[in-house]
Design an enzyme around this catalytic site. Structure first.
Site, PDB file in Angstrom:
ATOM      1  N   ASP A 134       0.689  -1.278  -0.119  1.00 14.75           N
ATOM      2  CA  ASP A 134       0.049   0.030  -0.031  1.00 14.75           C
ATOM      3  C   ASP A 134       0.920   1.066  -0.047  1.00 14.75           C
ATOM      4  O   ASP A 134       2.097   1.282   0.419  1.00 14.75           O
ATOM      5  CB  ASP A 134      -0.803   0.108   1.329  1.00 14.75           C
ATOM      6  CG  ASP A 134      -1.837  -1.140   1.329  1.00 14.75           C
ATOM      7  OD1 ASP A 134      -2.184  -1.706   0.341  1.00 14.75           O
ATOM      8  OD2 ASP A 134      -2.266  -1.359   2.445  1.00 14.75           O
TER       9      ASP A 134
HETATM   10  N1  URA Z   1      -1.025  -6.042   3.846  1.00 13.27           N
HETATM   11  C1  URA Z   1      -1.527  -4.564   3.913  1.00 13.27           C
HETATM   12  O1  URA Z   1      -2.593  -4.248   4.359  1.00 13.27           O
HETATM   13  N2  URA Z   1      -0.936  -3.748   3.118  1.00 13.27           N
HETATM   14  C2  URA Z   1       0.276  -3.850   2.497  1.00 13.27           C
HETATM   15  O2  URA Z   1       0.777  -2.856   2.020  1.00 13.27           O
HETATM   16  C3  URA Z   1       0.869  -5.358   2.715  1.00 13.27           C
HETATM   17  C4  URA Z   1       0.304  -6.221   3.347  1.00 13.27           C
END
Ligand code: URA
Length: 276
Positions: A134
């Site tokens: 993310d």
């Molecule tokens: N899980 C998440 O919620 N976000 C990420 O960036 C990676 C794994």
């Protein structure tokens, strides 16, 4: 008179397809290969994306449009084009580990012109990120132009190990920690069992979580379903590659040993799962 030199056979002594040795010592096929694998190996995109391009009629072999998946091409002999542009195998495969900072998105191109992880690494090759983090997640992110390896590492059945350090808005109980390890029911199914422990000296506010899946926003959703807000999320290890020694925003090339280890992982998995 000079003695004529004998031509080398096109196959190895074991009768297997010939292989060429990439600069990092990884063995790459040169016999007929599946079209999606060829496109991915060029660094254009992943194998899955290549299948989409083929199905949509964007790919031609020697001038003829192909929409059938599974067609094979001979590298160096067949001319492959995608949307009219010729696809050539990149002679050099590049593998980079980035310690992703916040505010960078994990995509090769962004229509909204936001900062992408590719802004942080050398632009000498057409690299793409392996999997996603993310925008506000930090940590270990692999970038490569080796579409074939990327395909296997992100294959849902591949179960590559990912370790996260998660900072929460309130302390976590032993029972909640146990729930995380058994699996959490999310809207797209139950998560597989993982491993979780409280990080010492954090007053139960920080947890290490090891998972083997890659559902969208999985870690955040797992904690949200237990009533937490994730304040900070850092992936400290991906497929055995850790961010140790890399500051946020810093990157390094993988060593030959690390690349071999990734290939070894893929090979083991292929043997047990029969992935092509
Ligand atoms: N899980 C998440 O919620 N976000 C990420 O960036 C990676 C794994």
């Amino acid at each position: 008179m000079k003695r004529p030199t004998r031509k080398k056979k096109a196959t190895t002594s074991s009768g297997k397809k010939p292989l060429r040795q990439s600069p990092e010592g990884v063995r790459v096929e040169t016999g007929p290969i599946r079209l999606n694998k060829y496109i991915a190996a060029s660094g254009l995109c992943s194998r899955r994306k290549a299948d989409e391009l083929i199905s949509m009629g964007f790919v031609r072999i020697n001038g003829e449009t192909v929409t059938e998946l599974g067609v094979r091409v001979i590298p160096g002999k067949d001319r492959v084009t995608v949307k009219g542009r010729e696809i050539l195998l990149d002679a050099k495969l590049v593998y980079i580990l980035l310690n992703k900072p916040k505010d960078y998105i994990t995509t090769a191109h962004d229509e909204k012109n936001r900062k992408t992880v590719l802004d942080l690494v050398p632009a000498t090759h057409r690299l793409f990120p392996v999997g996603r983090l993310d925008r506000n997640t930090t940590g270990a992110l692999l970038l490569t132009n080796d579409g074939d390896l990327a395909y296997h590492l992100t294959h849902p059945s591949f179960e590559v190990e990912k370790s996260y350090r998660v900072k929460l808005d309130k302390p976590i109980s032993a029972a909640q920690l146990h729930e995380l390890t058994r699996g959490i029911h999310l809207s797209d199914g139950k998560t597989a069992p993982g491993n979780a422990w409280i990080i010492e000296g954090t007053k139960r506010l920080e947890v290490a979580l090891v998972i083997h899946e890659g559902k969208n926003r999985q870690v955040r959703r797992m904690f949200e379903s237990l009533g937490f807000t994730v304040k900070r999320l850092d992936r400290f290890s991906y497929a055995g590659l850790t961010t140790t020694g890399l500051k946020r925003g810093e990157w390094r090339f993988l060593t030959a040993r690390e690349i071999k280890n990734l290939y070894q992982l893929v090979k083991q998995r292929k043997n047990t799962e029969h992935i092509s």
